[in-house]
Design an enzyme around this catalytic site. Structure first.
Site, PDB file in Angstrom:
ATOM      1  N   PRO A  89       0.820  -1.220   0.000  1.00 33.54           N
ATOM      2  CA  PRO A  89       0.000   0.000   0.000  1.00 33.54           C
ATOM      3  C   PRO A  89       0.853   1.269   0.000  1.00 33.54           C
ATOM      4  O   PRO A  89       0.370   2.346  -0.332  1.00 33.54           O
ATOM      5  CB  PRO A  89      -0.801  -0.118   1.296  1.00 33.54           C
ATOM      6  CG  PRO A  89      -0.769  -1.551   1.646  1.00 33.54           C
ATOM      7  CD  PRO A  89       0.565  -2.058   1.164  1.00 33.54           C
ATOM      8  N   GLU A 116       2.137  -7.927   8.767  1.00 31.75           N
ATOM      9  CA  GLU A 116       2.140  -6.453   8.720  1.00 31.75           C
ATOM     10  C   GLU A 116       3.006  -5.927   7.589  1.00 31.75           C
ATOM     11  O   GLU A 116       2.975  -4.751   7.267  1.00 31.75           O
ATOM     12  CB  GLU A 116       2.643  -5.884  10.056  1.00 31.75           C
ATOM     13  CG  GLU A 116       1.785  -6.251  11.252  1.00 31.75           C
ATOM     14  CD  GLU A 116       0.300  -5.957  10.972  1.00 31.75           C
ATOM     15  OE1 GLU A 116      -0.510  -6.905  11.065  1.00 31.75           O
ATOM     16  OE2 GLU A 116      -0.009  -4.799  10.615  1.00 31.75           O
ATOM     17  N   ARG A 154      -1.334  -9.744 -20.739  1.00 35.21           N
ATOM     18  CA  ARG A 154      -2.195  -9.509 -21.907  1.00 35.21           C
ATOM     19  C   ARG A 154      -1.588  -8.515 -22.895  1.00 35.21           C
ATOM     20  O   ARG A 154      -2.077  -8.369 -24.016  1.00 35.21           O
ATOM     21  CB  ARG A 154      -3.581  -9.036 -21.454  1.00 35.21           C
ATOM     22  CG  ARG A 154      -3.618  -7.789 -20.605  1.00 35.21           C
ATOM     23  CD  ARG A 154      -4.970  -7.568 -19.983  1.00 35.21           C
ATOM     24  NE  ARG A 154      -6.019  -7.451 -20.971  1.00 35.21           N
ATOM     25  CZ  ARG A 154      -6.198  -6.405 -21.748  1.00 35.21           C
ATOM     26  NH1 ARG A 154      -5.365  -5.387 -21.630  1.00 35.21           N
ATOM     27  NH2 ARG A 154      -7.174  -6.351 -22.622  1.00 35.21           N
ATOM     28  N   ASP A 169      -8.403  -0.653 -25.243  1.00 34.24           N
ATOM     29  CA  ASP A 169      -8.613  -0.810 -23.800  1.00 34.24           C
ATOM     30  C   ASP A 169      -9.021   0.500 -23.137  1.00 34.24           C
ATOM     31  O   ASP A 169      -8.706   1.577 -23.628  1.00 34.24           O
ATOM     32  CB  ASP A 169      -7.273  -1.202 -23.145  1.00 34.24           C
ATOM     33  CG  ASP A 169      -7.103  -2.712 -23.115  1.00 34.24           C
ATOM     34  OD1 ASP A 169      -6.002  -3.164 -22.807  1.00 34.24           O
ATOM     35  OD2 ASP A 169      -8.078  -3.406 -23.449  1.00 34.24           O
TER      36      ASP A 169
HETATM   37  C1  4FV Z   1      -1.341  -4.156  -1.099  1.00 32.99           C
HETATM   38  C2  4FV Z   1      -2.057  -3.180  -1.816  1.00 32.99           C
HETATM   39  C3  4FV Z   1      -1.685  -4.659   0.234  1.00 32.99           C
HETATM   40  C4  4FV Z   1      -0.448  -5.021   3.245  1.00 32.99           C
HETATM   41  C5  4FV Z   1      -0.049  -5.873   4.390  1.00 32.99           C
HETATM   42  C6  4FV Z   1      -0.203  -7.226   2.427  1.00 32.99           C
HETATM   43  C7  4FV Z   1      -0.961  -5.961   2.198  1.00 32.99           C
HETATM   44  C8  4FV Z   1       0.036  -7.288   3.902  1.00 32.99           C
HETATM   45  N1  4FV Z   1      -0.298  -4.522  -1.838  1.00 32.99           N
HETATM   46  N2  4FV Z   1      -1.411  -3.016  -3.014  1.00 32.99           N
HETATM   47  N3  4FV Z   1      -3.165  -2.531  -1.457  1.00 32.99           N
HETATM   48  N4  4FV Z   1      -0.753  -5.440   0.836  1.00 32.99           N
HETATM   49  O1  4FV Z   1      -2.751  -4.356   0.775  1.00 32.99           O
HETATM   50  O2  4FV Z   1      -0.349  -3.818  -2.996  1.00 32.99           O
HETATM   51  O3  4FV Z   1       1.318  -7.799   4.140  1.00 32.99           O
END
Ligand code: 4FV
Length: 256
Positions: A89, A116, A154, A169
């Protein structure tokens, strides 16, 4: 293209790459997807891959060494240089433009976190880029990795049949996609727009462009700033703004 995925659930990612367009790209030899499980490189009887966070707080953090060993094994599996991407994230939002750039590369290594997240020192030492698929929290990086694999698969030359071409697209030119219709022409839910039955390809292209532009203006006005707009597009937008006032991002089916 070769994609190596470092994940505690390699079977999950393998399954995601076994169906549809991605599965066919693998069958056609356009894409190879390999999984590397950090637990296979973990020490001790319990083969730990996670530990408690320094500074306290909830949850666990993935340890450096099992990840590092798995990453190194993945790198060593093919001489071609690979870009290491951590899905999290905290990453830059994934866009079609970024997908297009990554799809042109020979190798990617995707790092999937769980718990985490992973020890920051591993990210600093081994990760070239962090990418997020959206502002929400998942239980692992495997689904984001599968999303990225699907998006680049793709775009591999030969992955899509003509009928499936990527050229039309969404986001191809920065706009949302136009509405699509197929048989029957008449249904209790409505009739297919006349222009699409006209055979007049220029008129059909104009209609589709106007529909895509109007949807983008109504639903994602934020995209218009980056979109490649023609003078005709701008004239349409001015007319709509004249008629309806500024877009409020609220479309017919979305709360303003
Ligand atoms: C995530 C997202 C995501 C965070 C903690 C995996 C999680 C756990 N990855 N975009 N949104 N990852 O939520 O890429 O380890």
């Amino acid at each position: 293209m070769r994609i190596d995925v470092v994940t505690l659930f390699p079977e999950f990612v393998a399954q995601c790459a076994a169906f549809g367009v991605v599965g066919r790209a693998v069958e056609r030899g356009l894409l190879a997807v390999h999984g590397w499980n950090p637990r296979d490189y973990a020490e001790g009887n319990y083969r730990r891959v996670d530990d408690r966070p320094f500074g306290g707080g909830p949850g666990m953090v993935m340890m450096i060494e099992p990840l590092r060993a798995a990453l190194r094994a993945a790198r060593a599996a093919d001489p071609a240089p690979a870009r290491a991407i951590y899905l999290s994230p905290q990453g830059a939002p994934l866009t079609q433009a970024r997908v297009r750039e990554l799809a042109g590369r020979e190798r990617l290594i995707l790092l999937c976190g769980r718990y985490e997240g992973i020890d920051e020192r591993l990210i600093a030492a081994e990760v070239d880029e962090e990418i997020s698929i959206g502002d929400y929290v998942l239980s692992g990086g495997e689904l984001p990795a599968a999303v990225l694999i699907d998006a680049v698969a793709r775009l591999q030359e030969g992955a899509l049949n003509d009928a499936e071409s990527a050229s039309q697209d969404s986001f191809e030119d920065g706009l949302l996609d136009c509405p699509h219709y197929t048989r029957p022409v008449v249904h209790e839910l409505g009739r297919v727009p006349e222009v699409l039955l006209s055979g007049n390809h220029a008129a059909i292209a104009r209609w589709r462009r106007a529909q895509a532009l109007r949807r983008t203006w109504q639903r994602r006005p934020d995209l218009l700033a980056k979109a490649a707009l023609t003078p005709a597009d701008r004239a349409l937008l001015d007319a709509w703004r004249e008629e309806d006032g500024p877009a409020d991002g609220g479309g017919p089916d979305r709360p303003a």
